[in-house]
Design a protein around this motif. Structure first.
Motif, PDB file in Angstrom:
ATOM      1  N   ILE A 387       0.867  -1.179   0.000  1.00  0.00           N
ATOM      2  CA  ILE A 387       0.000   0.000   0.000  1.00  0.00           C
ATOM      3  C   ILE A 387       0.901   1.225   0.000  1.00  0.00           C
ATOM      4  O   ILE A 387       1.640   1.469   0.956  1.00  0.00           O
ATOM      5  N   LEU A 388       0.866   1.983  -1.076  1.00  0.00           N
ATOM      6  CA  LEU A 388       1.656   3.194  -1.210  1.00  0.00           C
ATOM      7  C   LEU A 388       0.723   4.389  -1.080  1.00  0.00           C
ATOM      8  O   LEU A 388      -0.391   4.363  -1.604  1.00  0.00           O
ATOM      9  N   THR A 389       1.166   5.430  -0.408  1.00  0.00           N
ATOM     10  CA  THR A 389       0.331   6.628  -0.272  1.00  0.00           C
ATOM     11  C   THR A 389       1.081   7.831  -0.822  1.00  0.00           C
ATOM     12  O   THR A 389       2.317   7.907  -0.722  1.00  0.00           O
ATOM     13  N   THR A 390       0.337   8.780  -1.378  1.00  0.00           N
ATOM     14  CA  THR A 390       0.935  10.011  -1.883  1.00  0.00           C
ATOM     15  C   THR A 390      -0.106  11.117  -1.946  1.00  0.00           C
ATOM     16  O   THR A 390      -1.297  10.853  -2.147  1.00  0.00           O
ATOM     17  N   ASN A 391       0.347  12.342  -1.754  1.00  0.00           N
ATOM     18  CA  ASN A 391      -0.500  13.515  -1.967  1.00  0.00           C
ATOM     19  C   ASN A 391      -0.293  14.107  -3.355  1.00  0.00           C
ATOM     20  O   ASN A 391      -1.020  15.008  -3.755  1.00  0.00           O
ATOM     21  N   ARG A 392       0.724  13.593  -4.083  1.00  0.00           N
ATOM     22  CA  ARG A 392       1.073  14.147  -5.395  1.00  0.00           C
ATOM     23  C   ARG A 392       1.249  13.028  -6.415  1.00  0.00           C
ATOM     24  O   ARG A 392       2.368  12.714  -6.835  1.00  0.00           O
ATOM     25  N   PRO A 393       0.179  12.399  -6.833  1.00  0.00           N
ATOM     26  CA  PRO A 393       0.299  11.268  -7.768  1.00  0.00           C
ATOM     27  C   PRO A 393       0.884  11.663  -9.114  1.00  0.00           C
ATOM     28  O   PRO A 393       1.495  10.834  -9.802  1.00  0.00           O
ATOM     29  N   GLU A 394       0.709  12.932  -9.498  1.00  0.00           N
ATOM     30  CA  GLU A 394       1.190  13.364 -10.811  1.00  0.00           C
ATOM     31  C   GLU A 394       2.714  13.388 -10.891  1.00  0.00           C
ATOM     32  O   GLU A 394       3.283  13.425 -11.996  1.00  0.00           O
ATOM     33  N   THR A 395       3.403  13.350  -9.740  1.00  0.00           N
ATOM     34  CA  THR A 395       4.873  13.392  -9.752  1.00  0.00           C
ATOM     35  C   THR A 395       5.515  12.015  -9.765  1.00  0.00           C
ATOM     36  O   THR A 395       6.735  11.905  -9.835  1.00  0.00           O
ATOM     37  N   LEU A 396       4.707  10.943  -9.693  1.00  0.00           N
ATOM     38  CA  LEU A 396       5.266   9.601  -9.571  1.00  0.00           C
ATOM     39  C   LEU A 396       5.908   9.128 -10.863  1.00  0.00           C
ATOM     40  O   LEU A 396       5.466   9.468 -11.975  1.00  0.00           O
ATOM     41  N   GLU A 397       6.935   8.306 -10.716  1.00  0.00           N
ATOM     42  CA  GLU A 397       7.606   7.686 -11.848  1.00  0.00           C
ATOM     43  C   GLU A 397       6.648   6.727 -12.558  1.00  0.00           C
ATOM     44  O   GLU A 397       5.961   5.915 -11.916  1.00  0.00           O
ATOM     45  N   ALA A 398       6.605   6.820 -13.889  1.00  0.00           N
ATOM     46  CA  ALA A 398       5.677   5.999 -14.673  1.00  0.00           C
ATOM     47  C   ALA A 398       5.946   4.513 -14.491  1.00  0.00           C
ATOM     48  O   ALA A 398       5.021   3.698 -14.524  1.00  0.00           O
ATOM     49  N   ALA A 399       7.202   4.142 -14.284  1.00  0.00           N
ATOM     50  CA  ALA A 399       7.531   2.725 -14.113  1.00  0.00           C
ATOM     51  C   ALA A 399       6.900   2.142 -12.857  1.00  0.00           C
ATOM     52  O   ALA A 399       6.764   0.931 -12.729  1.00  0.00           O
ATOM     53  N   LEU A 400       6.494   3.012 -11.932  1.00  0.00           N
ATOM     54  CA  LEU A 400       5.809   2.552 -10.725  1.00  0.00           C
ATOM     55  C   LEU A 400       4.302   2.668 -10.873  1.00  0.00           C
ATOM     56  O   LEU A 400       3.568   1.693 -10.687  1.00  0.00           O
ATOM     57  N   ALA A 401       3.843   3.861 -11.236  1.00  0.00           N
ATOM     58  CA  ALA A 401       2.402   4.129 -11.240  1.00  0.00           C
ATOM     59  C   ALA A 401       1.686   3.535 -12.439  1.00  0.00           C
ATOM     60  O   ALA A 401       0.475   3.324 -12.394  1.00  0.00           O
ATOM     61  N   SER A 402       2.404   3.263 -13.530  1.00  0.00           N
ATOM     62  CA  SER A 402       1.742   2.799 -14.762  1.00  0.00           C
ATOM     63  C   SER A 402       2.188   1.398 -15.140  1.00  0.00           C
ATOM     64  O   SER A 402       2.235   1.054 -16.313  1.00  0.00           O
ATOM     65  N   ARG A 403       2.506   0.598 -14.164  1.00  0.00           N
ATOM     66  CA  ARG A 403       3.001  -0.746 -14.439  1.00  0.00           C
ATOM     67  C   ARG A 403       2.229  -1.766 -13.603  1.00  0.00           C
ATOM     68  O   ARG A 403       2.481  -1.924 -12.420  1.00  0.00           O
ATOM     69  N   PRO A 404       1.216  -2.445 -14.196  1.00  0.00           N
ATOM     70  CA  PRO A 404       0.532  -3.515 -13.474  1.00  0.00           C
ATOM     71  C   PRO A 404       1.549  -4.562 -13.024  1.00  0.00           C
ATOM     72  O   PRO A 404       2.476  -4.893 -13.745  1.00  0.00           O
ATOM     73  N   GLY A 405       1.331  -5.097 -11.843  1.00  0.00           N
ATOM     74  CA  GLY A 405       2.314  -5.994 -11.254  1.00  0.00           C
ATOM     75  C   GLY A 405       3.097  -5.291 -10.166  1.00  0.00           C
ATOM     76  O   GLY A 405       3.655  -5.935  -9.283  1.00  0.00           O
TER      77      GLY A 405
END
Length: 505
Positions: A387-405
């Motif tokens: 479970i990852l939490t963030t107040n700024r999802p738009e700043t996340l690295e795509a390899a983390l936020a856009s990678r199922p798995g």
């Protein structure tokens, strides 16, 4: 009188020291006095040195560990003993101690037990040091020393720091030795050595001994099912050793999770229902690990919901990782695998997992890669929920936020609507009475605030109520005073700090 002392004095010395004393005597007066003083010192050393040497030899022989081991293994010679060794992390000391204590009640007889110290050793003591006589660095018996380790229950676990057991099983004599392990003077683990006869039966005993310990540590009863974090500080203010801190989270029930119905449904489907169906998913060859991203403005209930999930998922161990602890991620993941099923919570993940294009040093990218590898490198059958939490999802690295798995589902925690704020007022006004008109007034004046803002508002309203010596019913004046202090007196910065940036003052 001096003539009578001279022969004896000469006899005591073969180095010419006595002749020096004679010369001092011959000068008379103060020098003669100094001569007598020096003579007394010479006689004291001459008499006491052999006595002290004999006493030291006798004491060292009586306290030495070597005779104990020789007698224990007799008639087998010391040269026929083989030593098997394993090193365990410091953080499993409590479970290791419990396992050792249980083992001695299962067909193993303890013939002798003692603490051990290397008199002049600066590099620790091993079992091999206890088998060989060494005049210059003798190993001697001492009372056993224990340290108390906090495992989150009323009574801490007493763990041995260093000790030797002389044991017997099925008429086979063997020894177990527990000692700190480390590098360059820093203790990093616990080393357990087992000395057995170099025979088939001896090898079997050593293998069974370590097999029992391994199974007990895999069960990890001391920490399983609890909420944990790793600590660099080894001791608490109570003096107890920590290493692993057990957190006592507040109990949060489902009706205290104030979220929109759609958000709550998404949460329960992807977390609670997923966990319930894990076994069947595994039967159908589907992965049992999962990654969830909680995102939304500060104070909207992300951490509050994690408290709820940690109570709702039975048997799960929750590991709380703050951003500054991500350097220990590999150790956290070792615990997550050991204590699975587990929940790994990484709060404010944007601090270490922001877009690579905005990173300012290679160290930041190293931390990001470590996180990605840990999440992606798990075996499919690993029962680990991220479970990852963030107040700024738009700043996340795509390899983390856009990678199922890695992250399989993002769940938004929005600012509460009118109905949500109404429920929050009831939740955080427990113990006092808030009339319907006062609630409507609060709802009208708090559009766009966070759940954390409502919580703080009710606390301040109660404080104003107490200052006017109220009777337990919150008035509109109490709420107005609290809102004025929060929204007006503190200025725009206070609005931001309290999660009320959407409010028009």
């Amino acid at each position: 009188m001096f003539d009578m002392c001279i022969p004896e004095l000469v006899a005591l010395s073969h180095t010419g020291l006595a002749l020096t004393v004679i010369q001092i005597f011959s000068k008379g007066g103060m020098m003669a006095y100094l001569g007598w003083l020096l003579l007394g010192l010479i006689l004291g050393v001459a008499i006491s040195f052999p006595v002290l040497k004999a006493f030291r030899r006798k004491t060292s022989h009586q306290d030495s560990v070597v005779p104990l081991l020789k007698s224990h293994f007799h008639p087998s010679p010391i040269g026929a003993i083989t030593i098997t060794e394993r090193t365990f992390p410091m953080r499993v000391r409590a479970d290791l101690q419990i396992a050792i204590d249980q083992l001695f009640g299962e067909g193993i007889t303890v013939r002798h037990f003692c603490g051990v110290r290397g008199e002049f050793s600066h590099h620790g003591v091993n079992l091999s040091d206890c088998l060989i006589e060494n005049r210059h660095s003798a190993t001697v018996t001492i009372p056993p020393e224990y340290e108390e380790v906090d495992v989150g229950v009323e009574q801490p676990v007493r763990v041995l720091k260093i000790g030797l057991w002389l044991l017997e099983k099925e008429a086979i004599r063997f020894a177990a030795f527990l000692t700190p392990a480390g590098h360059y003077g820093q203790v990093t683990g616990v080393k357990l050595q087992v000395g057995t006869p170099n025979t088939t039966q001896g090898t079997k005993i050593a293998q069974e001994y370590f097999s029992h310990l391994e199974k007990a540590i895999q069960q990890a009863r001391s920490y399983r099912g609890k909420v944990l974090s790793l600590e660099q500080q080894e001791h608490s203010y109570s003096g107890e050793s920590k290493g692993i801190t057990v957190h006592q989270l507040r109990e949060v029930t489902r009706d205290q999770v104030i979220l929109p119905a759609a958000t709550l449904e998404l949460l329960e489907r992807n977390v609670i229902q997923f966990v319930k169906q894990r076994e069947r998913l595994s039967q159908f060859k589907q992965s049992t690990k999962k990654g969830i991203l909680f995102y939304g403005p500060p104070g909207t209930g992300k951490t509050h919901t994690i408290h709820y999930l940690s109570r709702t998922l039975p048997g799960h161990t929750t590991l709380l990782i703050s951003a500054e602890q991500v350097g220990m991620l590999d150790e956290y993941m070792t615990l997550a695998r050991l204590l699975q099923p587990s929940i790994v919570v990484l709060e404010d993940v944007d601090l270490i997992a922001r877009d690579r294009n905005h990173m300012e040093s290679p160290c930041e990218e190293v931390l990001l890669n470590k996180l990605l590898n840990e999440m992606d490198g798990l075996k499919p059958e690993a029962e680990i929920l991220f479970i990852l939490t963030t107040n700024r999802p738009e700043t996340l690295e795509a390899a983390l936020a856009s990678r199922p798995g890695r992250v399989d589902q993002a769940i938004e925690f929005p600012l509460p609507d009118t109905e949500g704020r109404r429920k929050l007022i009831h939740l955080y006004s427990e113990g006092v009475t808030v009339g319907a008109e006062v609630i409507d007034d609060v709802l009208r004046r708090t559009a766009g605030v966070s759940a954390a803002f409502i919580k703080e508002l009710m606390r301040r309203a109660v404080q104003f109520h107490l200052e006017r010596e109220g009777t337990g019913e919150i008035s509109s004046a109490d709420v107005t005073n609290a809102l004025d202090e929060m929204l007006v007196s503190g200025g725009s910065l206070n609005l931001k700090l309290l999660g009320a940036t959407g409010v028009t003052v």
